[in-house]
Design a protein around this motif. Structure first.
Motif, short mmCIF file in Angstrom:
data_model
loop_
_atom_site.label_atom_id
_atom_site.label_comp_id
_atom_site.label_asym_id
_atom_site.label_seq_id
_atom_site.Cartn_x
_atom_site.Cartn_y
_atom_site.Cartn_z
N THR A 114 -5.64 4.59 4.95
CA THR A 114 -5.97 5.93 5.06
C THR A 114 -6.25 6.59 6.28
O THR A 114 -5.97 7.72 6.48
CB THR A 114 -7.46 6.09 4.03
OG1 THR A 114 -8.35 5.11 4.25
CG2 THR A 114 -7.07 6.12 2.60
N GLU A 120 -2.74 10.34 -4.02
CA GLU A 120 -2.23 9.27 -5.03
C GLU A 120 -2.44 8.14 -4.08
O GLU A 120 -2.11 7.94 -2.93
CB GLU A 120 -0.81 9.35 -5.29
CG GLU A 120 -0.51 8.68 -6.60
CD GLU A 120 1.04 8.76 -6.70
OE1 GLU A 120 1.65 9.87 -6.63
OE2 GLU A 120 1.87 7.72 -6.91
N LYS A 121 -3.28 7.00 -4.91
CA LYS A 121 -3.34 5.84 -3.75
C LYS A 121 -3.04 4.56 -4.82
O LYS A 121 -3.69 4.38 -5.79
CB LYS A 121 -4.81 5.79 -3.73
CG LYS A 121 -5.34 4.83 -2.52
CD LYS A 121 -6.46 4.87 -2.29
CE LYS A 121 -7.90 4.87 -3.38
NZ LYS A 121 -9.02 5.11 -2.98
N LYS A 122 -1.97 3.63 -4.30
CA LYS A 122 -1.71 2.42 -4.90
C LYS A 122 -1.92 1.42 -3.80
O LYS A 122 -1.41 1.19 -2.88
CB LYS A 122 -0.32 2.60 -5.48
CG LYS A 122 0.40 1.41 -6.26
CD LYS A 122 1.36 1.84 -7.20
CE LYS A 122 2.59 0.94 -6.62
NZ LYS A 122 3.61 1.40 -7.37
N VAL A 181 0.15 5.41 -0.32
CA VAL A 181 -0.94 6.48 -0.11
C VAL A 181 -0.35 7.72 0.03
O VAL A 181 0.49 7.89 0.84
CB VAL A 181 -2.11 6.09 0.66
CG1 VAL A 181 -2.95 7.21 0.76
CG2 VAL A 181 -2.58 4.91 0.10
N GLU A 228 -7.31 -0.60 2.40
CA GLU A 228 -7.52 0.87 1.94
C GLU A 228 -7.88 1.66 3.36
O GLU A 228 -7.40 2.62 3.68
CB GLU A 228 -8.68 0.87 0.93
CG GLU A 228 -8.44 2.00 0.21
CD GLU A 228 -9.52 2.00 -0.85
OE1 GLU A 228 -9.66 0.95 -1.76
OE2 GLU A 228 -10.13 3.18 -1.26
N ARG A 280 2.49 11.00 3.82
CA ARG A 280 2.51 9.67 2.95
C ARG A 280 2.49 8.47 3.96
O ARG A 280 3.13 8.46 4.97
CB ARG A 280 3.87 9.53 2.15
CG ARG A 280 3.44 9.38 0.68
CD ARG A 280 4.75 9.65 -0.27
NE ARG A 280 5.89 8.56 0.29
CZ ARG A 280 7.00 8.77 -0.46
NH1 ARG A 280 7.27 9.53 -1.26
NH2 ARG A 280 7.93 8.14 0.01
N ILE A 314 -6.52 12.98 -0.54
CA ILE A 314 -5.82 11.83 -1.12
C ILE A 314 -5.46 12.14 -2.51
O ILE A 314 -6.33 12.39 -3.57
CB ILE A 314 -6.47 10.59 -0.89
CG1 ILE A 314 -7.23 10.24 0.30
CG2 ILE A 314 -5.70 9.30 -1.62
CD1 ILE A 314 -6.18 9.61 1.27
N ALA A 337 0.81 -1.16 -0.05
CA ALA A 337 0.07 0.13 -0.02
C ALA A 337 0.79 1.35 0.11
O ALA A 337 1.69 1.39 0.73
CB ALA A 337 -0.96 -0.21 1.26
#
Lengths: 316, 312
Positions: free
Chosen positions: B179, B200-202, B100, B175, B119, B198, B98
């Motif tokens: 977050t 960028e989210k991977k 984020v 997730e 981050r 948010i 993860a």
């Protein structure tokens, strides 16, 4: 069926597709598999051999005042492995402000005041990350952490003239790649800085860190040996750093005499703490003596807990 | 490597090209560590692995050797227990990467209005058997030995647990976890936080691992006890054992004595010096704290111990 062969001695290699390094069964040479993988940033900390580690354990047993008295100690299993971890140095610009409470005396009255403090500076630090998904046990983690400061002569896996025959340790697979490691290390670094500034006062007013420079990470393989042994038909563990033979962790039998000693200490502490508390209160004031009381209570709790524990634990 | 026949493959994830032996079907990219099929050049939709079961481990032998060194355990337990249950479970655990990034805006009394990048990057594991085993494995640091590509043969030995969560549900959990961590870090970084966005989210599913766990039950003097042993490493993750009456009574006596000694010390001090109230307070607090662990242990007939907690 075709197969890979050892780069040094030519013997056939059994290859595990998960591993980056395959150790030759015959000559012990660590072959980097996966074609043109760059060996430039991979380093191996040389390990002592199994016999040397076992002798060190026997020496530790002989020198230990409690273990040396036990006659039926028997080594059950000795296993060693190379643990991979990423090491890098990161530099960041930090801007932070925080509140602290100051107690002062003014016109014979004690007042408390909240003070806003701040700092802007550049911090550089060497940090590490185990290159495996799950965090290894605490002693292994301590072994990996020690190499952020320890000066060790690491060797390149491309060196063929090293005595690889003697080591033949399994190289545990790398599960966290270079790019991911860099991202996680940066996050870990910033998080630890935030925690440090948080603990400077009661509340953070602002914290921001921007990364200035990240050095090329090095993948270091650290040898760690675990010995399980039995004493009085119960099983215990000892963990050694394979490079300098530091005993990182050791669980030892607790004799009933030691338990009794622990319990007596607990009782003695209980009987003395009332007088100690009253005396410090009259000498240093009530607030300081409360701190003392907290320390004494924690000590009493810990003494009882360790007297009832299943083993005595010694950490390096 | 002159004796081997090799060919060049291109990693479907990062595009790096490298040599592998012709015979290899599954390979690991040395640059991004993605495991893929060397012939079809495709990443498996869900990488599935397992940890091999130790061949030499007798879980009961290991358990008894661990329990026999506990305080107040009956001396004859290693010889006079009977086996109730000896079941092997294959427990599914998901792994995620993860990453984020968020932009946080807020007010600082020192620097005024500020924006800062927050981050959170990490690997997250989610035990997904849907049973009580998940709770225990959540805290357990999985040990050393390497994992292997999934082999269907393991399902014939022991109870193979299918994941109760599918990959997507596990991903949602990750997730949420990440977050909420970002929001916490953001709120800590400002005096007053205005907003968190948010940017960028991977969150990548890195595969499913089946882990061997022994669930054991034994009977001693007509009562049953449970234990859990790691099937790959033999570490005792959790165990229950009976305490002798003598052991429990001596702990209760010790607890009582430590409070009595605390009071006695205080009374003696107040008789000689004075300050009776403070001395009594100190004696009671420390005597009580010293008695507490012994008292709680003496009150339970069944005690619990885990081998990996000794590392902490």
């Amino acid at each position: 069926m075709e197969s890979l062969s050892c780069k040094r001695c030519g013997a056939p290699l059994s290859v595990d597709p998960e591993s980056l390094i395959a150790v030759c069964d015959y000559c012990g040479y660590p072959n980097i598999i996966g074609g043109d993988f760059s060996s430039e940033h991979v380093s191996i900390i040389p390990s002592k051999t199994r016999e040397v580690v076992e002798n060190k354990f026997i020496e530790v047993v002989k020198k230990d005042p409690q273990l040396s008295k036990i006659e039926d100690i028997e080594v059950l299993e000795i296993s060693g492995a190379y643990f991979p971890a990423w090491y890098t140095t990161i530099r960041a610009n930090v801007r932070a402000s925080w509140y602290t409470t100051v107690i002062e005396e003014r016109n014979n009255r004690v007042i408390t005041r909240r003070v806003l403090q701040h700092e802007e500076r550049t911090i550089s630090r060497k940090i590490f990350l185990p290159a495996r998904r799950r965090i290894p046990s605490e002693p292994v983690l301590n072994a990996l952490a020690s190499y952020t400061v320890k000066k060790a002569e690491s060797i390149s896996p491309t060196r063929e003239d090293f005595d690889w025959e003697k080591i033949k340790l399994e190289f545990l697979g790398v599960e966290i790649g270079r790019q991911e490691a860099l991202r996680i290390l940066t996050d870990k670094f910033i998080d630890s800085l935030r925690e440090e500034y948080k603990s400077r006062g009661e509340q953070l007013d602002f914290f921001s860190a921007s990364i200035v420079k990240v050095e090329e990470p090095v993948l270091l393989y650290v040898p760690v040996w675990t010995i399980s042994y039995t004493a009085h038909d119960s099983v215990y563990l000892a963990v050694f750093d394979g490079y300098d033979l530091t005993c990182l962790y050791r669980s030892e039998p607790l004799t009933s005499l030691e338990r009794i000693a622990g319990f007596s200490l607990g009782l003695a502490l209980s009987s003395l703490s009332g007088p100690i508390f009253a005396a410090t209160a009259s000498l240093t004031g009530f607030e300081t003596s409360l701190l003392f009381l907290g320390l004494l209570a924690t000590a009493g709790y810990t003494i009882t807990k360790s007297a009832m524990a299943s083993a005595r634990v010694e950490n390096a | 490597m002159s004796m081997a026949k090799e060919h060049t493959v291109r990693c479907p994830h990062c595009g790096a090209e490298f040599q592998v032996p012709l015979s290899a079907s599954r390979v690991t990219c040395p640059y991004c560590f993605t495991v893929f099929d060397a012939r079809e050049l495709t990443v498996k939709e869900e990488n599935h692995y397992y940890f091999p079961l130790s061949k030499t481990l007798d879980p009961f032998e290991k358990l008894v050797k661990f329990i026999s060194r506990q305080y107040a355990v009956p001396i004859d337990l290693p010889k006079s227990f009977t086996v109730d249950k000896r079941e092997l479970y294959w427990v599914p655990v998901y792994f995620f990467f993860a990453d984020v990034t968020a932009e946080a805006r807020g007010h600082s009394n020192m620097y005024g209005e500020q924006t800062s990048e927050i981050r959170e990057t990490r690997l997250v594991s989610i035990p997904a058997s849907g049973t009580w085993l998940d709770e225990i494995l959540n805290k357990y640091p999985f040990p050393v030995r390497g994992k292997l590509p999934f082999n269907p043969e393991i399902t014939s030995r022991g109870l193979y647990l299918n994941p109760a969560l599918d990959g997507n549900a596990a991903q949602k959990k990750v997730e949420q976890l990440v977050t909420s961590k970002v929001r916490l870090e953001a709120s800590e970084s400002f005096n007053t936080l205005y907003s968190v966005k948010i940017i960028e989210k991977k969150i990548e599913n890195r595969g499913l691992i089946h882990y061997p766990i022994w669930v054991l039950g034994y009977n001693y003097n007509g009562r049953s006890y449970q234990a859990i042993v790691d099937g790959a490493s033999g570490i005792v993750i959790h165990s229950e054992y009976p305490q002798t009456v003598r052991g429990r009574i001596s702990l209760a006596v010790y607890a009582l004595l430590s409070v009595v000694m605390g009071v006695a010390g205080a009374l003696l001090y107040s008789y000689l010096v004075g300050e009776g109230f403070l001395a009594l307070l100190g004696g009671l607090v420390v005597g009580g704290a010293t008695a507490l662990p012994a008292l709680t242990r003496s009150a339970t007939r069944v005690a619990r111990a885990s081998e990996y907690m000794e590392f902490r």
